[in-house]
Design a protein around this motif. Structure first.
Motif, mmCIF file in Angstrom:
data_model
loop_
_atom_site.group_PDB
_atom_site.id
_atom_site.type_symbol
_atom_site.label_atom_id
_atom_site.label_comp_id
_atom_site.label_asym_id
_atom_site.label_seq_id
_atom_site.Cartn_x
_atom_site.Cartn_y
_atom_site.Cartn_z
ATOM 1 N N GLU A 11 -1.525 -14.872 -32.110
ATOM 2 C CA GLU A 11 -0.328 -14.987 -31.260
ATOM 3 C C GLU A 11 -0.337 -13.922 -30.174
ATOM 4 O O GLU A 11 -0.027 -14.215 -29.005
ATOM 5 C CB GLU A 11 0.931 -14.835 -32.110
ATOM 6 N N MET A 12 -0.680 -12.700 -30.538
ATOM 7 C CA MET A 12 -0.653 -11.613 -29.564
ATOM 8 C C MET A 12 -1.725 -11.800 -28.494
ATOM 9 O O MET A 12 -1.523 -11.437 -27.337
ATOM 10 C CB MET A 12 -0.802 -10.274 -30.274
ATOM 11 N N VAL A 13 -2.862 -12.389 -28.879
ATOM 12 C CA VAL A 13 -3.897 -12.683 -27.886
ATOM 13 C C VAL A 13 -3.467 -13.856 -27.014
ATOM 14 O O VAL A 13 -3.639 -13.839 -25.786
ATOM 15 C CB VAL A 13 -5.234 -13.002 -28.581
ATOM 16 N N ALA A 14 -2.863 -14.878 -27.631
ATOM 17 C CA ALA A 14 -2.483 -16.086 -26.904
ATOM 18 C C ALA A 14 -1.469 -15.816 -25.801
ATOM 19 O O ALA A 14 -1.566 -16.379 -24.705
ATOM 20 C CB ALA A 14 -1.937 -17.134 -27.878
ATOM 21 N N VAL A 15 -0.477 -14.946 -26.068
ATOM 22 C CA VAL A 15 0.548 -14.718 -25.051
ATOM 23 C C VAL A 15 -0.030 -14.051 -23.809
ATOM 24 O O VAL A 15 0.531 -14.179 -22.710
ATOM 25 C CB VAL A 15 1.729 -13.878 -25.604
ATOM 26 N N GLU A 16 -1.158 -13.351 -23.952
ATOM 27 C CA GLU A 16 -1.790 -12.749 -22.789
ATOM 28 C C GLU A 16 -2.379 -13.812 -21.865
ATOM 29 O O GLU A 16 -2.595 -13.564 -20.671
ATOM 30 C CB GLU A 16 -2.891 -11.776 -23.228
ATOM 31 N N HIS B 1 3.459 -16.763 -18.388
ATOM 32 C CA HIS B 1 4.897 -16.541 -18.416
ATOM 33 C C HIS B 1 5.163 -15.180 -19.049
ATOM 34 O O HIS B 1 4.327 -14.647 -19.784
ATOM 35 C CB HIS B 1 5.617 -17.636 -19.213
ATOM 36 N N ARG B 2 6.338 -14.639 -18.782
ATOM 37 C CA ARG B 2 6.695 -13.322 -19.319
ATOM 38 C C ARG B 2 7.193 -13.492 -20.748
ATOM 39 O O ARG B 2 8.240 -14.101 -20.988
ATOM 40 C CB ARG B 2 7.761 -12.689 -18.447
ATOM 41 N N ILE B 3 6.437 -12.940 -21.698
ATOM 42 C CA ILE B 3 6.768 -13.091 -23.114
ATOM 43 C C ILE B 3 6.680 -11.736 -23.798
ATOM 44 O O ILE B 3 5.645 -11.069 -23.750
ATOM 45 C CB ILE B 3 5.815 -14.083 -23.817
ATOM 46 N N ASP B 4 7.770 -11.320 -24.440
ATOM 47 C CA ASP B 4 7.787 -10.105 -25.253
ATOM 48 C C ASP B 4 7.766 -10.497 -26.723
ATOM 49 O O ASP B 4 8.563 -11.339 -27.154
ATOM 50 C CB ASP B 4 9.051 -9.284 -24.995
ATOM 51 N N LEU B 5 6.875 -9.898 -27.491
ATOM 52 C CA LEU B 5 6.847 -10.076 -28.943
ATOM 53 C C LEU B 5 7.386 -8.792 -29.571
ATOM 54 O O LEU B 5 6.837 -7.712 -29.361
ATOM 55 C CB LEU B 5 5.433 -10.357 -29.444
ATOM 56 N N VAL B 6 8.463 -8.924 -30.336
ATOM 57 C CA VAL B 6 9.155 -7.775 -30.919
ATOM 58 C C VAL B 6 9.221 -7.941 -32.431
ATOM 59 O O VAL B 6 9.697 -8.973 -32.922
ATOM 60 C CB VAL B 6 10.589 -7.648 -30.350
ATOM 61 N N GLY C 137 3.023 -9.901 -18.886
ATOM 62 C CA GLY C 137 3.746 -9.832 -17.618
ATOM 63 C C GLY C 137 3.956 -11.159 -16.945
ATOM 64 O O GLY C 137 4.907 -11.343 -16.195
ATOM 65 N N GLY C 138 3.062 -12.147 -17.184
ATOM 66 C CA GLY C 138 3.197 -13.445 -16.533
ATOM 67 C C GLY C 138 3.016 -13.338 -15.029
ATOM 68 O O GLY C 138 2.454 -12.393 -14.502
ATOM 69 N N GLU D 244 4.145 -18.970 -36.654
ATOM 70 C CA GLU D 244 3.374 -19.148 -35.433
ATOM 71 C C GLU D 244 4.019 -20.137 -34.468
ATOM 72 O O GLU D 244 3.620 -20.230 -33.310
ATOM 73 C CB GLU D 244 1.942 -19.588 -35.771
ATOM 74 N N ALA D 245 5.023 -20.887 -34.922
ATOM 75 C CA ALA D 245 5.676 -21.870 -34.055
ATOM 76 C C ALA D 245 6.663 -21.229 -33.095
ATOM 77 O O ALA D 245 7.130 -21.876 -32.154
ATOM 78 C CB ALA D 245 6.387 -22.921 -34.899
ATOM 79 N N ILE D 246 6.989 -19.957 -33.298
ATOM 80 C CA ILE D 246 8.061 -19.340 -32.514
ATOM 81 C C ILE D 246 7.730 -19.315 -31.022
ATOM 82 O O ILE D 246 8.594 -19.588 -30.179
ATOM 83 C CB ILE D 246 8.386 -17.917 -33.038
ATOM 84 N N VAL D 247 6.494 -19.012 -30.657
ATOM 85 C CA VAL D 247 6.124 -18.938 -29.247
ATOM 86 C C VAL D 247 6.136 -20.323 -28.617
ATOM 87 O O VAL D 247 6.665 -20.526 -27.516
ATOM 88 C CB VAL D 247 4.744 -18.276 -29.076
#
Length: 306
Positions: free
Chosen positions: A134-139, A143-148, A166-167, A80-83
Motif C-alpha cells: 500500500e505504501m509503495v502503491a500510493v507513491e 493524487h495526494r494521499i496521506d496514510l496515517v 504529493g500527487g 487493503e481496500a481502504i485506498v
C-alpha cells in the motif's frame, strides 16, 4: 506503528504501555471527527456522506488549512481496500464541486466556500496498519494521499504519518467564474514571484527551504499565493516579496512564548493569515542570512508544535 513504544515513568522505573486498536471502527471515526482540527488540521464538514449513484458513504468530509477538499476514511486495523475505496469517493468529489462548496458554505461561511482550491483534493486514510505494498502503491498514484496509523495507549492516542504522496496539481484554482476566484486566478503565483526575484533572494529561499525540509516528515506543497510546509498540519507558510527583498514566513507559534522584535517578528492575531488558522501565529520577516539563522529556533518550535 509497531516501532513506537510508550512507557509510563515512576521514579527511575518504567513500565511499557501496550498499544491497542479501538474495538470498533466507529469509535475511531467519532474520535477523529470530534477533534479533526486539533488532530489533523482539517475542518470537519460531514460524516457518512452519501455519494448517490457512485454508491457508498464517505466516512468524513473536511477542508484543510489551504482550502483543499479532504476525504477521510478509517479502518480499525489493516484493510487493503481502504485506498481503493477512498479513490472511488474521489471520483465523486471531482464531479460534485458545487455540492461540496454548498456544504462548506453551510458549515464555514461564504468566504471559505469562495476560496476552495480544487487543484489537488486530498485523501487521508487512518488505520491500525498499512502493508508495504500500500505504501509503495500510493507513491504511484497521481493524487495526494496521506496514510496515517494510530494506536491507543491507555487514555492517549498516537498518530503517525507513514506516507504522504504529493500527487499532482491540476490547475491553480477552481475554474469557477465567480469574481473572487477570477481575481485570484489573474494574480501572480508565489512561484512566479520567486522566479522574478533577484538571485540573492532566490538563494535565501533555497536555504530556508532546505532548513524547513531538514526536519523529519516535513513536506512542501506550493499553493497559489504561498509555499506551505506541513506534517499533519501546516507548520509554516512562505510568501515572496521581491521588491522588498523579503521572505515572509508565518509559523504556528504562540506569540506569548516569543520575544517579538520590531521589523523581524510580529503577532498575527486578528490580522488573518493564509494557510495557518487559529490564534497562535507569528510572522517572521527574513531578508538576510543572519535573519534566517535567528529564525532557526522559531522554525524548530513550530515543527514541534505540529
Amino acid at each position: 506503528m509497531s516501532n513506537l513504544k510508550v512507557f509510563k515513568v515512576r521514579g527511575q522505573h518504567v513500565t511499557e504501555v501496550p498499544g491497542e486498536t479501538v474495538s470498533m471502527e466507529v469509535e475511531l471515526q467519532r474520535l477523529v471527527e470530534a477533534n479533526m482540527e486539533t488532530m489533523l488540521g482539517i475542518w470537519f464538514l460531514a460524516t457518512e456522506y452519501r455519494t448517490g449513484r457512485h454508491g457508498g458513504r464517505i466516512d468524513s468530509l473536511g477542508l484543510d488549512e489551504n482550502g483543499t477538499p479532504v476525504i477521510v476514511e478509517y479502518k480499525r486495523t489493516r484493510d487493503e481496500a481502504i485506498v481503493v475505496q477512498a479513490l472511488s469517493y474521489l471520483c465523486w468529489l471531482q464531479d460534485h464541486h458545487y455540492e461540496f462548496e454548498n456544504l462548506v458554505r453551510d458549515k464555514l461561511g461564504n468566504e471559505a466556500a469562495d476560496t476552495v482550491d480544487w487543484s489537488a483534493p486530498r485523501i487521508v486514510c487512518v488505520a491500525g496498519a498499512f502493508t508495504h505494498h500500500e505504501m509503495v502503491a500510493v507513491e504511484m498514484i497521481p493524487h495526494r494521499i496521506d496514510l496515517v496509523t494510530y494506536r491507543v495507549f491507555g487514555d492517549a492516542v498516537a498518530l503517525q504519518l507513514v506516507s504522504a504522496a504529493g500527487g499532482a496539481r491540476l490547475t491553480t484554482r477552481s475554474k469557477s467564474t465567480s469574481p473572487v476566484r477570477a481575481a485570484s486566478a489573474a494574480s501572480k503565483s508565489v512561484q512566479q514571484f520567486l522566479d522574478e526575484s533577484p538571485t540573492a533572494l532566490r538563494e535565501l529561499y533555497a536555504d530556508l527551504d532546505e532548513l524547513l525540509l531538514s526536519h523529519r516528515d516535513v513536506q512542501m506543497e506550493p499553493q497559489m499565493h504561498y509555499f506551505a510546509y506541513r506534517r499533519f498540519k501546516n507548520i509554516a507558510t512562505v510568501r515572496i516579496q521581491p521588491r522588498r527583498g523579503a521572505l515572509v514566513v508565518s509559523l504556528r507559534l504562540d506569540p506569548s512564548t516569543v520575544a517579538l522584535q520590531e521589523g523581524f517578528t510580529r503577532d498575527l492575531k486578528g490580522r488573518g493569515n493564509l494557510g495557518l488558522q487559529g490564534k497562535h501565529v507569528v510572522e517572521v520577516r527574513i531578508t538576510t542570512r543572519q535573519d534566517l539563522d535567528r529564525a532557526a529556533d522559531l522554525i524548530r518550535c513550530s515543527v514541534d508544535a505540529a
